[in-house]
Enzyme design. Structure first.
Site, mmCIF file in Angstrom:
data_model
loop_
_atom_site.group_PDB
_atom_site.id
_atom_site.type_symbol
_atom_site.label_atom_id
_atom_site.label_comp_id
_atom_site.label_asym_id
_atom_site.label_seq_id
_atom_site.Cartn_x
_atom_site.Cartn_y
_atom_site.Cartn_z
ATOM 1 C CG ASN A 9 0.736 -10.488 -1.766
ATOM 2 O OD1 ASN A 9 1.743 -9.797 -1.348
ATOM 3 N ND2 ASN A 9 -0.418 -10.314 -1.706
ATOM 4 C CG HIS A 12 4.130 -9.026 3.822
ATOM 5 N ND1 HIS A 12 3.579 -7.733 4.397
ATOM 6 C CD2 HIS A 12 3.037 -9.753 3.455
ATOM 7 C CE1 HIS A 12 2.281 -8.162 4.700
ATOM 8 N NE2 HIS A 12 1.890 -9.103 4.120
ATOM 9 N NE ARG A 20 15.357 0.883 10.345
ATOM 10 C CZ ARG A 20 16.415 0.488 10.375
ATOM 11 N NH1 ARG A 20 17.557 0.679 9.625
ATOM 12 N NH2 ARG A 20 16.773 -0.306 11.564
ATOM 13 C CG HIS A 45 -3.818 -5.515 -0.704
ATOM 14 N ND1 HIS A 45 -4.383 -6.472 0.207
ATOM 15 C CD2 HIS A 45 -4.639 -4.583 -0.772
ATOM 16 C CE1 HIS A 45 -5.581 -5.849 0.639
ATOM 17 N NE2 HIS A 45 -5.694 -4.630 0.035
ATOM 18 N NE ARG A 47 -3.188 -3.656 3.450
ATOM 19 C CZ ARG A 47 -4.422 -4.233 4.032
ATOM 20 N NH1 ARG A 47 -5.350 -3.105 4.395
ATOM 21 N NH2 ARG A 47 -4.674 -5.369 4.205
ATOM 22 N NE ARG A 51 -1.624 -1.173 6.178
ATOM 23 C CZ ARG A 51 -2.350 -2.147 7.007
ATOM 24 N NH1 ARG A 51 -2.271 -3.280 7.549
ATOM 25 N NH2 ARG A 51 -3.373 -1.398 7.306
ATOM 26 C CD GLU A 72 -4.501 -9.384 -3.207
ATOM 27 O OE1 GLU A 72 -4.031 -8.938 -2.001
ATOM 28 O OE2 GLU A 72 -4.188 -10.692 -3.179
ATOM 29 C CB THR A 103 -7.577 -8.871 3.690
ATOM 30 O OG1 THR A 103 -6.923 -8.253 2.771
ATOM 31 C CG2 THR A 103 -9.185 -8.960 2.957
ATOM 32 C CD GLU A 159 -7.183 -14.746 -3.779
ATOM 33 O OE1 GLU A 159 -6.894 -13.866 -4.884
ATOM 34 O OE2 GLU A 159 -6.704 -14.659 -2.974
ATOM 35 C CG HIS A 194 -5.755 -13.926 3.977
ATOM 36 N ND1 HIS A 194 -5.396 -14.045 5.063
ATOM 37 C CD2 HIS A 194 -5.816 -12.701 3.303
ATOM 38 C CE1 HIS A 194 -5.044 -12.632 5.580
ATOM 39 N NE2 HIS A 194 -5.416 -11.923 4.550
ATOM 40 C CG HIS A 218 3.062 -13.019 6.338
ATOM 41 N ND1 HIS A 218 3.332 -13.925 7.243
ATOM 42 C CD2 HIS A 218 3.548 -11.815 6.920
ATOM 43 C CE1 HIS A 218 4.076 -13.044 8.258
ATOM 44 N NE2 HIS A 218 4.090 -11.965 7.992
#
Ligand code: PXP
Length: 242
Positions: A9, A12, A20, A45, A47, A51, A72, A103, A159, A194, A218
């Site tokens: 994933n 991040h 920035r 993911h 959203r 973000r 996702e 999540t 999942e 997760h 992450h």
């Protein structure tokens, strides 16, 4: 790759870019490097608040990802119509609360069945395979595999949410193992994700060997700051193939 897949994933990497509003670091480059290190899937993911990844990222990922792209998102009209246009290989439907940090749990298929069914039907008609993110709860797994739910909807995977296990609740390993056996017995493939890290992953792989796919973000991006993305990805692949 062997029998189990690592989905990397890359959200991040985009979070760092968005901090920035710059052009870098590019999550698309991260996806290419993750594949080079052996990732079998790229996950992201999208959203409502964008973000981290955005339409531009998914459009480019759709072009450059050579394994498969798993997006996702929540079962909203905005996201479903976007996926009908962009047609990733797979969508994983997740719940979303606007101001959540991440999540917070799996879908509740007992209370949201109609919305999830309608989303799965449309995605499947667009040629997108569908997975549902749920907690390792027998009632939720039973809801997914109920023929009136998955029949004809294109849902071929769940999942399992590993957040509780990752927070240190070791007893969740047996809940995950039961949920995996229940789903597998009914012909649905099982992914997990997760909060997984290079420290908590091995015990899960050992306790629930039938999980076929892990989606991890992450901890990989965090560790990449210190050891590089290539090593962070390869280390996890070694663990899931053990
Ligand atoms: N799987 C799902 C369904 C998620 O929502 C997330 C977080 O976006 C992940 C996996 C990856 O979780 P983490 O970033 O904690 O590894």
């Amino acid at each position: 790759m062997g029998i189990r897949r690592l989905g990397v994933n890359i959200d991040h990497v985009a979070t760092l870019r968005q901090a920035r509003r710059s052009a870098y670091p590019d999550p698309v480059l991260a996806a290419m490097l993750a594949e080079q290190a052996g990732a079998a899937q790229i996950t992201c993911h999208i959203r409502g608040d964008r973000r981290h990844v955005n339409e531009r990222d998914i459009r480019l990922l759709r072009e450059v990802v050579t394994t498969q792209l798993n997006v996702e998102h929540a079962a909203t009209e905005e996201m479903i119509s976007l996926m009908e246009q962009l047609r990733p290989h797979r969508v994983t439907l997740v719940p979303e609360r606007p101001d959540e940090v991440t999540t917070e749990g799996g879908l509740n298929l007992l209370t949201n069945a109609e919305a999830v069914r309608a989303a799965a039907r449309r995605l499947s008609a667009a040629g997108v395979r569908v997975s549902l993110f749920i907690d390792p709860d027998p009632a939720q797994v039973a809801a997914v595999v109920d023929p009136s739910f998955i029949g004809g909807l294109g849902v071929d995977m769940i999942e399992l949410n590993t957040a509780r296990y990752a927070e240190g609740h070791i007893d969740d390993l047996s809940r995950l193992a039961h949920a995996c056996a229940q789903a597998k017995g009914l012909g649905v493939e099982v992914a997990a994700g997760h909060g997984l890290t290079h420290l908590n992953l091995a015990a899960l792989v050992k306790a629930v060997p039938d999980i076929i796919e892990y989606n991890i973000g992450h901890s990989i991006v965090s560790r990449a700051v210190f050891v590089g993305l290539d090593a962070a990805v390869r280390d996890l692949i070694r663990i899931i193939q053990a």
